[in-house]
Design an enzyme around this catalytic site. Structure first.
Site, short mmCIF file in Angstrom:
data_model
loop_
_atom_site.label_atom_id
_atom_site.label_comp_id
_atom_site.label_asym_id
_atom_site.label_seq_id
_atom_site.Cartn_x
_atom_site.Cartn_y
_atom_site.Cartn_z
N LYS A 174 5.44 -45.41 27.82
CA LYS A 174 6.00 -46.71 28.17
C LYS A 174 6.00 -46.85 29.68
CE LYS A 174 9.99 -48.35 29.14
NZ LYS A 174 9.56 -49.34 30.17
N GLY A 227 11.74 -41.89 37.26
CA GLY A 227 12.52 -43.10 37.51
C GLY A 227 13.78 -42.73 38.27
N GLU A 249 11.56 -36.54 36.86
CA GLU A 249 11.26 -36.79 38.29
C GLU A 249 12.14 -37.94 38.72
OE1 GLU A 249 9.37 -34.92 39.93
OE2 GLU A 249 8.07 -34.00 38.41
N CYS A 283 9.43 -42.09 45.87
CA CYS A 283 10.58 -41.18 45.72
C CYS A 283 10.57 -40.12 46.81
CB CYS A 283 10.52 -40.53 44.35
SG CYS A 283 8.87 -39.96 43.96
N GLU A 383 19.50 -43.83 47.97
CA GLU A 383 18.07 -44.14 48.01
C GLU A 383 17.89 -45.65 48.14
OE1 GLU A 383 15.75 -43.46 44.41
OE2 GLU A 383 14.26 -42.47 45.67
#
Ligand code: NAD
Length: 489
Positions: A174, A227, A249, A283, A383
């Site tokens: 997905k 994600g 991750e 990221c 973040e």
């Protein structure tokens, strides 16, 4: 542009079971690129069933046969390179100059790497007691669910599909609801080069519905997720039912450290790439710039000039160096951090807002933004995931180690120094999954990629990833063992 809009289940492109669709927008101007089928629970169920049926034959195929199909897929992507780059740029906002020279070749290279590795992953023979033979088989896990974010959809798809398929697993993938297009194109190419039906299934849809159902599905044996950390926790909870293997991750807050003995021009260029490439939506972005106090002014002088000169524009224009962020929601989130920085008393040295250019008003653009901040400020801890870098200073190694390690994350970090001993010393002291010295954001399909602490666990790429898509099975044979009876009679 010719786009694939349906779900890919059991070798066929199909509508969603309930007929639902979702709009896909071009972040340059928020125009509608197309309507893509929105998969839900029934579609995930159908895809898992197809992957379950396809698994035995795929597992039992000679490893070289699986590898060969991945090599053919790599060739097909390379042939369609211009189209893939254009599709990815239109869907995500990455400038074409990046998708052409980075995303597409890296994707091709990744499928080639794992195609070549398919028949190189070996088991072991373990030296054990006399008379016994013990060997360890590396068997595929089964049906794997893969959940991918919107920041590098094409490349991340290859990082996940390459090792999973090479190792003999079947996959239900997905992609993010924001960027479904390049993954559907990969499915089309995989079908065309001869992947058997059910080996790869792509169900595009929303995270809370299709993603959650995939993570919880009892027929899925492993989830590979990339994600946010918040969603990663939900995936852990959803996957507990049948004790799925997990590889996560998650987010990052990369420290990028410049010592006073660094090659300053090289550090300026590398640090700009570290944060502004892909609009900072990475990221591993070097989003915390830590400057030795002696070189701060000299460094910032060059860095701000370079950042101010980055050319924003339509990602499809060949000279565009920075495109839009991938969605309006995300642009607003990044801009909200500019407000947070102001409230925290940070000095905005550059940017801090959307560009003034009228041609970019309808899109999701944010100016390259540089702020000075204290290490404990929210903008240095959370973040932001945009073209937004915080700048702090340090006096010595001990202080910078404390700052660098002082967030909940541990994914990527960089340091710039010409002192070899310092470089090695620091490599041992920074808590991170990846460290770049006198460079930043290098990736290669052979080199493990992933993080520690709040950045997740497990690795993508390299032998680490291949092994993680297998289960070791230990087989014992009594060849000629003299075993005294346990129950002598
Ligand atoms: P996100 O967590 O919102 O979504 C990621 C994927 O998860 C999407 O496909 C989404 O549809 C799906 N999802 C959402 N809710 C779900 C749920 N409840 N169950 C299952 N799946 C669900 O993240 P995003 O906003 O798409 O991506 C940005 C984030 O990803 C950033 O935090 C970034 O750091 C992180 N990221 C990490 C890496 C890495 O390698 N460590 C790489 C890229 C992005």
């Amino acid at each position: 542009m010719d786009i694939q809009t349906k779900l890919f289940i059991d070798g066929e492109f199909v509508d969603a079971a309930d007929g639902a669709t979702m709009e896909v927008l071009n972040p340059h101007d928020n125009s509608v690129i197309g309507e893509v089928a929105e998969g839900g629970e029934a579609d995930i169920d159908a895809a898992v069933d197809a992957a379950t049926r396809a698994f035995p034959a795929w597992r039992d195929m000679a490893a070289a046969g699986r590898g060969n199909l991945l090599l053919k897929l790599a060739d097909a992507i390379e042939r369609a390179g211009d189209e893939m780059a254009r599709l990815e740029s239109t869907d995500t906002g990455h400038p074409m100059r990046d998708t052409t020279r980075l995303d597409v070749p890296r994707t091709v290279g990744c499928y080639r790497y794992f195609g070549g590795m398919a028949d190189k992953l070996q088991g072991d023979v373990i030296p054990v007691e006399e008379g016994f033979l013990n060997y360890v088989l590396r068997e595929p896990i089964g049906v794997v669910g893969q959940i991918v974010p919107w920041n590098f959809p094409l490349m991340f798809t290859s990082w996940k599909l390459g090792p999973a398929l090479a190792a003999g697993n079947t996959v239900v993938m997905k992609q993010s609801e924001l960027t479904p297009l390049s993954t559907l194109k990969i499915a089309e190419l995989a079908r065309d080069v001869g992947f058997p039906p059910g080996v790869l299934n792509v169900v595009q849809g929303y995270g809370a519905r299709a993603g959650q159902h995939l993570a919880a599905h009892p027929g899925v044996h492993k989830i590979s997720f990339t994600g946010s950390t918040v969603t990663g926790r939900k995936v852990i909870e959803a996957s507990a039912g049948n004790l799925k293997r997990l590889q996560l991750e998650l987010g990052g807050k990369g420290a990028n450290i410049v010592f006073d003995d660094a090659n300053i021009p090289a550090a300026i260029g590398g640090s700009a790439f570290a944060i502004f490439h892909n609009q900072g939506q990475a990221c591993i972005a070097g989003s915390r710039l830590l400057l030795h106090e002696k070189i701060k002014d000299q460094f910032l002088d060059g860095f701000l000039k370079l950042a101010a000169s980055i050319k924003l524009g339509n990602p499809l224009d060949g000279d565009t160096e920075m495109g839009p962020l991938t969605s309006t929601l995300h642009r607003d989130r990044v801009l909200s951090y500019c407000d947070i920085a102001r409230q925290e008393g940070a000095e905005i040295l550059l940017g801090g807002k959307a560009p003034d250019d009228p041609a970019l008003q309808a899109g999701c653009y944010v100016q390259p933004t540089v702020v000075t901040a204290q290490p404990q400020d929210r903008v240095c801890q959370e973040e932001v995931f945009g073209p937004f870098v915080s700048v702090s200073t340090f006096r010595d190694e001990d202080e910078v180690v404390e700052i660098a390690n002082g967030t909940s994350y541990g994914l990527g970090a960089g340091l710039w120094t010409q002192n070899l001993q310092r470089a090695h010393r620091m490599a041992g002291r920074i808590v991170t999954g990846m460290l770049w010295i006198n460079c930043y954001k290098r990736v290669n399909p052979g080199s493990p990629f992933g993080g520690v602490a709040g950045s997740g666990y497990g690795r993508e790429m390299g032998f680490e990833a291949m092994r993680a898509y297998t289960e070791p099975k230990s087989v014992w044979i009594n060849v000629d063992a003299k075993i005294p009876p346990f129950y002598p009679r």
